[in-house]
Design a protein around this motif. Sequence first.
Motif, PDB file in Angstrom:
ATOM      1  N   ARG A  28       0.823  -1.201   0.000  1.00 38.19           N
ATOM      2  CA  ARG A  28       0.000   0.000   0.000  1.00 38.19           C
ATOM      3  C   ARG A  28       0.866   1.264   0.000  1.00 38.19           C
ATOM      4  O   ARG A  28       0.565   2.235  -0.703  1.00 38.19           O
ATOM      5  CB  ARG A  28      -0.925  -0.003   1.217  1.00 38.19           C
ATOM      6  CG  ARG A  28      -1.874   1.173   1.205  1.00 38.19           C
ATOM      7  CD  ARG A  28      -3.083   0.979   2.076  1.00 38.19           C
ATOM      8  NE  ARG A  28      -4.049   2.044   1.819  1.00 38.19           N
ATOM      9  CZ  ARG A  28      -5.141   2.214   2.529  1.00 38.19           C
ATOM     10  NH1 ARG A  28      -5.445   1.378   3.501  1.00 38.19           N
ATOM     11  NH2 ARG A  28      -5.962   3.216   2.246  1.00 38.19           N
ATOM     12  N   LEU A  29       1.942   1.234   0.762  1.00 35.18           N
ATOM     13  CA  LEU A  29       2.827   2.393   0.812  1.00 35.18           C
ATOM     14  C   LEU A  29       3.488   2.611  -0.542  1.00 35.18           C
ATOM     15  O   LEU A  29       3.583   3.750  -1.025  1.00 35.18           O
ATOM     16  CB  LEU A  29       3.872   2.199   1.902  1.00 35.18           C
ATOM     17  CG  LEU A  29       4.737   3.402   2.258  1.00 35.18           C
ATOM     18  CD1 LEU A  29       3.889   4.574   2.708  1.00 35.18           C
ATOM     19  CD2 LEU A  29       5.738   3.036   3.357  1.00 35.18           C
ATOM     20  N   HIS A  30       3.941   1.526  -1.163  1.00 33.69           N
ATOM     21  CA  HIS A  30       4.581   1.640  -2.478  1.00 33.69           C
ATOM     22  C   HIS A  30       3.595   2.160  -3.521  1.00 33.69           C
ATOM     23  O   HIS A  30       3.960   2.974  -4.384  1.00 33.69           O
ATOM     24  CB  HIS A  30       5.137   0.286  -2.905  1.00 33.69           C
ATOM     25  CG  HIS A  30       5.798   0.302  -4.243  1.00 33.69           C
ATOM     26  ND1 HIS A  30       5.145  -0.070  -5.406  1.00 33.69           N
ATOM     27  CD2 HIS A  30       7.050   0.668  -4.627  1.00 33.69           C
ATOM     28  CE1 HIS A  30       5.965   0.064  -6.436  1.00 33.69           C
ATOM     29  NE2 HIS A  30       7.122   0.507  -5.988  1.00 33.69           N
ATOM     30  N   ALA A  31       2.351   1.714  -3.454  1.00 33.40           N
ATOM     31  CA  ALA A  31       1.346   2.186  -4.406  1.00 33.40           C
ATOM     32  C   ALA A  31       1.124   3.690  -4.273  1.00 33.40           C
ATOM     33  O   ALA A  31       0.808   4.378  -5.258  1.00 33.40           O
ATOM     34  CB  ALA A  31       0.034   1.437  -4.196  1.00 33.40           C
ATOM     35  N   ALA A  32       1.300   4.201  -3.057  1.00 39.59           N
ATOM     36  CA  ALA A  32       1.106   5.639  -2.821  1.00 39.59           C
ATOM     37  C   ALA A  32       2.323   6.456  -3.216  1.00 39.59           C
ATOM     38  O   ALA A  32       2.221   7.682  -3.362  1.00 39.59           O
ATOM     39  CB  ALA A  32       0.775   5.873  -1.350  1.00 39.59           C
ATOM     40  N   MET A  33       3.485   5.809  -3.371  1.00 38.50           N
ATOM     41  CA  MET A  33       4.721   6.514  -3.736  1.00 38.50           C
ATOM     42  C   MET A  33       5.532   5.629  -4.686  1.00 38.50           C
ATOM     43  O   MET A  33       6.657   5.219  -4.357  1.00 38.50           O
ATOM     44  CB  MET A  33       5.534   6.888  -2.500  1.00 38.50           C
ATOM     45  CG  MET A  33       5.730   5.761  -1.504  1.00 38.50           C
ATOM     46  SD  MET A  33       6.834   6.174  -0.139  1.00 38.50           S
ATOM     47  CE  MET A  33       8.398   6.367  -0.944  1.00 38.50           C
ATOM     48  N   PRO A  34       4.998   5.317  -5.874  1.00 34.60           N
ATOM     49  CA  PRO A  34       5.644   4.331  -6.751  1.00 34.60           C
ATOM     50  C   PRO A  34       7.037   4.722  -7.214  1.00 34.60           C
ATOM     51  O   PRO A  34       7.838   3.851  -7.567  1.00 34.60           O
ATOM     52  CB  PRO A  34       4.674   4.229  -7.930  1.00 34.60           C
ATOM     53  CG  PRO A  34       3.898   5.513  -7.904  1.00 34.60           C
ATOM     54  CD  PRO A  34       3.763   5.869  -6.458  1.00 34.60           C
TER      55      PRO A  34
END
Length: 777
Positions: free
Chosen positions: A252-258
């Motif tokens: 989820r964190l990566h999806a928010a800051m790809p």
Amino acid sequence: MSLPVSTYRLQITSAFDLDAAAEVIDYITRLGADWLYLSPLLRAEEGSDHGYDVIDHGTVDPARGGPEALARLSERAVLAGRGILVDIVPNHVGVNTPHSNAWWWDLLRAGQGSRYAEAFDVDWPAGNGRLLLPVLGDGDTEADRLSVVGDELHYYDNRFPIAPGTADDGASAAVVHDRQHYELVNWRRADTDLNYRRFFAVNTLAGVRVEVPWVFDESHREILRWVRSGQVQGLRVDHPDGLADPGGYLDRLHAAMPDGYLLVEKILEGREQLPSSWSTDGTTGYDALADFDRVLVDPAGQGSLDALEAALQAERAGAATATPVSWTELVYSGKRAIADGILQSEVRRLDRLLPDVPDAVDALSELIAWFPVYRSYLPVGRHELDTAVRLARQRRPDLDGTITALLPYLTDPTHPAAVRFQQTSGMVMAKGVEDTAYYRYSRLTSLNEVGADPSEFAVPVDEFHRRQQTRLAVSPASQTTLSTHDTKRGEDVRARISVLAEIPDEWAAVLAELRALAPLGDAPFENLLWQAIVGSWPASTDRLIGYAEKASREANLSTTWTAPNESFENAMRDLVRRLAEPGLLQSTVAAFVDRVQRAGWSNSLALKLIQITAPGVPDVYQGSELWEMSLVDPDNRRPVDYAVRRDYLDRVTDGWLPPIDETGAAKLLVTTRALRLRRDRPELFTRHAPVEAFGPAAAHVVAYDRGGAVAVATRLPDALARTGWGDTTIMLAGHPWQDILTGTRHSGGEVRLTELLARYPVALLVPATTAPEETAQ
């Protein structure tokens, strides 16, 4: 995606805030570091110097400069071409002062009816519908000290909310307390009865359920604003092992800051690998630290130091015969003591999730004590649970039936008990090993470091190269580190202590003298303490007393945090104070430090060069470009004198080749030359190929070609000082080379180390035609 070439860690505090950080960007840039790496920035408990006790996820801490200062810092970083990596804390929040944390305050006021009840990990039935708060002191009349003040309940300086309507009738404070959604209980009950998840055993850090979507959103809104606005380019996730679903969180964190750089503070045990399914660029580098330290340790010293440790442990135990010390047994006993002690409340909560398996606390504690890594991530890591099951059955065959009954639950990734077991095993590992066994095992304390396995004494050069090649292939964007805010000893303390492996018999003799001069009656702890003193000498009395108190209480044998042994601690403090006075004790320590100091400096320069040039993203902890002689926190968060460092950097940039002495300026030379080369010439760092040495002292060098840049570092310097390099050589490509540390040019082909390392015990070579202008002579 933008990745840093290197980072420079800054501890942001009220005394060194974001504006102060902005003032050193020019220095960090000139030093050669690529990105700034900042400690947590969200609003924390008042007076917090570390920032891991967040109380408000919605803003940058005003004490650290506030959002405006972050904007100013970011603007200056952009102008300087620097990125920013920020430490974030998803696992827990600070609740030491309940009124300052709006989420916690509302939870206490409204209980299970609070909007924030879902955010905290509370076992309400275990408290009969109330949240147990372990704050009362000892004594039967402590509850009489409660008072109602307006709409609050007070206990000394502690303030708690009163639920609406529960004090309107003018009832006594005790009656009002009984009507609340929380119950104030004796502080000792935290070990067994606490019904909210904490960070390890810290009652004032309450776990939050970041797996709940709205909790993630509200706790990360400000953090992700930094990223999306371009103020911050990367995040470092603190303690992901505490989360219910670390992999899901990272997705989820990566999806928010790809396009951001994303690291995890993950402690890997032995050859454990980071789960390949995680959406992360790597770890914060403790696994690399362990390898860097051990390639500089003399394996020949292991036998003698093993024998010394066995004798010391036998003396502690009152045994007539010394037997080899088992690190595995020390780990087991430390973890089992934690599971039965300060974290028993966590095991009991796990047991409550398993009503179909009666009396499972003992079996759960045994499994956790034998768990070989911090945690699994089911279905990943099932084999680690199988290992724990096998070892637990061997030690405790009487628990076989209970363990068998537990397995269907503990192996089901969807079962709450399996999730809770994974979260709990990491807590027990951290407290039982890092904060217990590390302080009970004194063989060679430079090896007792976060993320390291003290039972691995040394790493052969060939194996070191293999591990670096693996790191380059598997996790090239992982950080590497030597010192952090969590390391037990600063890098240069460890470098000096490692010299003891070259002269174990000398150390045993000196230790015997010191123990005779200032006996404490705890032989292994005395060894650990004297190594810390020798390693950090000349540390101040206050710093050494602080270390001695923390280390002895963490060992939890001769004294403890909860029941300090005053006679032991007084003797320990007296020992340290005597070191500040002229006399035989001081002169014995000073003489031995003089004996190992130069070899320690050699190790330090080798460590720094290896760390900065090896595969990975090297981090320089604040100030460690000079000698980093800190001990365990909070000692390693002391202020940094940047005026001295600026002066040395100016002089080095102007061509000064400083001597290897107490100033540490030689280390700054190595640091800045290596950092600048990595940042400015990344094409020279594309591989890791061992460079072989030939001749009588070939065992005293570790050298490798990173794809054009060749690093050469001395190892085992004490023995080398007695023999010299002689005709030892390394083989390089046949073109001319230049050492960018000294500017000296060397012909290609066979290069004599006596010439290459004439000034410093390290060299960093590049093809002469591509050498930076500032190193030309």
